[in-house]
Motif scaffolding. Structure first.
Motif, mmCIF file in Angstrom:
data_model
loop_
_atom_site.group_PDB
_atom_site.id
_atom_site.type_symbol
_atom_site.label_atom_id
_atom_site.label_comp_id
_atom_site.label_asym_id
_atom_site.label_seq_id
_atom_site.Cartn_x
_atom_site.Cartn_y
_atom_site.Cartn_z
ATOM 1 N N CYS A 174 -5.012 -12.593 -0.800
ATOM 2 C CA CYS A 174 -4.024 -11.608 -0.360
ATOM 3 C C CYS A 174 -3.366 -11.000 -1.588
ATOM 4 C CB CYS A 174 -2.986 -12.300 0.517
ATOM 5 S SG CYS A 174 -1.713 -11.191 1.117
ATOM 6 N N PRO A 216 -0.636 -8.390 -2.141
ATOM 7 C CA PRO A 216 0.340 -7.461 -1.565
ATOM 8 C C PRO A 216 0.625 -6.295 -2.498
ATOM 9 C CG PRO A 216 1.413 -9.485 -2.263
ATOM 10 C CD PRO A 216 -0.061 -9.663 -2.492
ATOM 11 N N VAL A 219 0.403 -5.491 2.843
ATOM 12 C CA VAL A 219 -0.899 -5.958 2.367
ATOM 13 C C VAL A 219 -1.959 -5.139 3.078
ATOM 14 C CG1 VAL A 219 -0.164 -8.304 1.855
ATOM 15 C CG2 VAL A 219 -1.042 -7.777 4.101
ATOM 16 N N CYS A 259 -0.781 -15.369 2.175
ATOM 17 C CA CYS A 259 -0.100 -14.349 1.381
ATOM 18 C C CYS A 259 1.234 -14.878 0.861
ATOM 19 C CB CYS A 259 0.189 -13.123 2.234
ATOM 20 S SG CYS A 259 -1.277 -12.218 2.741
#
Length: 175
Positions: free
Chosen positions: A114, A116, A145, A156
């Motif tokens: 992940c 972001p 994201v 995340c």
């Protein structure tokens, strides 16, 4: 019937001296394996590693996973656990995790990473939806994201942050 045949026919409804079990009791699975050109059958409660159980009207069978690197599977083409030196990604066993994935320690599963985006600006300082009239409030900021990472259930970092902030004690107009 020899005593050796009875050992090979545990749980069988029909048994062959040459091939072992041919038909099993309704709750058991028929596991068939080959040794050269010979075929043997055995009735089992659960299918062994590398096989999965398929229940049918006539017979319940143990069916071999398609991939030789699969230790246990849910269906012929969907692996749930891979053998050593392989990594699980979306039901497939791979030699290494694909790009944008990382190995989960202990499970040998590839998980989407992940990444972001940037943080938004801090919101206005509020307390119970008011921007004034109180000494302290809270302001927040968020970050997004990509849709793919969110759908895959990637682990995340925080996507929302809040912090304490000082508000204006008096509202304009004397409220």
């Amino acid at each position: 019937v020899s005593s050796g045949l009875l050992e090979n026919c545990t749980g069988c409804v029909l048994c062959s001296e040459d091939n072992g079990c041919i038909t099993c009791h309704h709750r058991l699975f028929l596991l068939i394996w080959r040794d050269g050109i010979r075929q043997f059958g055995m009735c089992v409660h659960t299918c062994p590693p590398g096989y999965f159980g398929v229940r049918g009207l006539e017979v319940n069978r143990c069916t071999k996973c398609r991939s030789p690197s699969c230790e246990s599977c849910f269906s012929r083409d969907f692996c749930m656990k891979c053998k050593d030196k392989f990594y699980l990604h979306k039901g497939q066993c791979l030699r290494q995790c694909p790009p944008n994935t990382t190995v989960q320690p202990g499970t040998r599963e590839c998980q989407e990473t992940c990444e972001p985006g940037p943080w938004s600006e801090w919101s206005a300082c509020t307390h119970e939806s008011q921007t004034c009239g109180c000494k302290w409030g809270v302001e927040t900021r968020v970050r997004e994201v990509s849709g793919a990472a969110r759908e895959e259930g990637a682990a995340c970092p925080a996507l929302l942050e809040t912090r304490k902030c000082r508000m204006r004690k008096h509202c304009p107009g004397g409220e």
